[in-house]
Design a protein around this motif. Structure first.
Motif, short mmCIF file in Angstrom:
data_model
loop_
_atom_site.label_atom_id
_atom_site.label_comp_id
_atom_site.label_asym_id
_atom_site.label_seq_id
_atom_site.Cartn_x
_atom_site.Cartn_y
_atom_site.Cartn_z
N ILE A 18 30.57 -11.80 28.02
CA ILE A 18 29.46 -12.37 27.28
C ILE A 18 29.76 -12.22 25.80
CG2 ILE A 18 27.00 -12.24 26.78
CD1 ILE A 18 26.65 -11.12 29.62
N ASP A 19 29.87 -13.35 25.14
CA ASP A 19 30.16 -13.35 23.71
C ASP A 19 29.73 -14.70 23.15
OD1 ASP A 19 30.99 -12.36 21.29
OD2 ASP A 19 33.12 -12.67 21.66
N ALA A 20 29.49 -14.71 21.87
CA ALA A 20 29.06 -15.95 21.22
C ALA A 20 30.19 -16.97 21.19
CB ALA A 20 28.61 -15.65 19.80
N GLN A 157 23.70 -25.19 27.68
CA GLN A 157 25.01 -25.26 27.03
C GLN A 157 25.36 -23.92 26.40
OE1 GLN A 157 24.86 -28.51 24.23
NE2 GLN A 157 24.63 -30.04 25.83
N PHE A 158 24.40 -23.30 25.71
CA PHE A 158 24.63 -21.98 25.12
C PHE A 158 24.90 -20.95 26.19
CE2 PHE A 158 23.06 -23.59 21.09
CZ PHE A 158 23.73 -22.79 20.16
N ARG A 159 24.12 -20.97 27.27
CA ARG A 159 24.31 -20.00 28.34
C ARG A 159 25.70 -20.14 28.95
NH1 ARG A 159 20.82 -19.24 33.97
NH2 ARG A 159 21.69 -17.18 34.44
N SER A 160 26.10 -21.36 29.24
CA SER A 160 27.41 -21.59 29.86
C SER A 160 28.56 -21.24 28.92
CB SER A 160 27.54 -23.05 30.29
OG SER A 160 26.59 -23.35 31.28
N ALA A 161 28.39 -21.52 27.63
CA ALA A 161 29.46 -21.25 26.67
C ALA A 161 29.56 -19.76 26.32
CB ALA A 161 29.23 -22.07 25.39
N SER A 162 28.46 -19.04 26.42
CA SER A 162 28.43 -17.64 25.99
C SER A 162 28.60 -16.65 27.13
CB SER A 162 27.10 -17.35 25.28
OG SER A 162 26.94 -18.19 24.18
N GLU A 163 28.39 -17.08 28.36
CA GLU A 163 28.50 -16.20 29.52
C GLU A 163 29.56 -16.76 30.45
OE1 GLU A 163 25.81 -14.57 33.23
OE2 GLU A 163 24.79 -15.38 31.46
N LYS A 164 30.72 -16.23 30.36
CA LYS A 164 31.84 -16.70 31.19
C LYS A 164 31.99 -15.79 32.40
CE LYS A 164 33.24 -19.73 28.17
NZ LYS A 164 32.97 -21.09 28.30
N ARG A 165 32.16 -16.39 33.55
CA ARG A 165 32.39 -15.64 34.79
C ARG A 165 33.71 -16.10 35.39
NH1 ARG A 165 26.43 -14.88 37.50
NH2 ARG A 165 25.34 -14.70 35.54
#
Length: 166
Positions: A18-20, A157-165
């Motif tokens: 999780i990062d910006a 979009q922010f959630r998907s870009a900032s939280e990578k699994r």
């Protein structure tokens, strides 16, 4: 008859980062001295988690304020994982923000719940979106959006870009 190796192998553990994101659509992350200045002028710091500032498609210096808390940073989040607890948490968040017209939207591939609503601010009406699942709580304030549906798309979009699994 023997079992295939895939039937006896445990599933791989999901790892998250999780990062910006440096850029999300038309939003660009503020960094360095620019970000430090916004940290000084926005009251309070998140109790847990992290906060990031983005410019946006509008004319203001801050188009989005993103905050994310995760079980990696706050073990207490793991205790509120039932759908009822997540619903209560979002309801309390929007009540505290005095949000109006709060609407539920599709939460995206990570599941959980996502809602958006209008809030009054010194600079006019803004939209705040929040999402929650068993391991993450996120919220984003958007100053450049005027449609709840569009804001929900931006939040995803922010959630998907900032939280990578992985």
């Amino acid at each position: 008859m023997g079992q295939s190796p895939s039937a006896t192998t445990a599933p791989a553990e999901v790892e998250r980062v999780i990062d910006a994101a440096p850029r999300v659509g038309e939003y660009r992350l503020h960094t360095g001295a620019e970000a430090a200045e916004y940290q000084r002028v926005v009251p309070g710091k998140p109790e847990t988690g992290k906060r990031w500032f983005y410019d946006g498609p509008g004319e203001g210096p801050i188009g989005a304020l993103l905050q994310i808390s995760a079980v990696e940073w706050d073990a207490e989040l793991a205790g509120a994982t039932s759908p009822e607890a997540i619903s209560d948490e979002l309801r309390n968040f929007f009540a505290g923000a005095r949000a109006t017209q709060v609407t539920d939207f599709e939460a995206g591939p990570w599941g959980g719940r996502l809602s958006c609503g209008f809030v009054a601010a010194d600079t006019g009406r803004q939209i705040v979106c929040a999402w929650a699942d068993s391991t993450t709580r996120g919220q984003i304030g958007l100053t450049d959006e005027d449609s709840l549906a569009k804001a929900a798309e931006v939040a995803l979009q922010f959630r998907s870009a900032s939280e990578k699994r992985t």
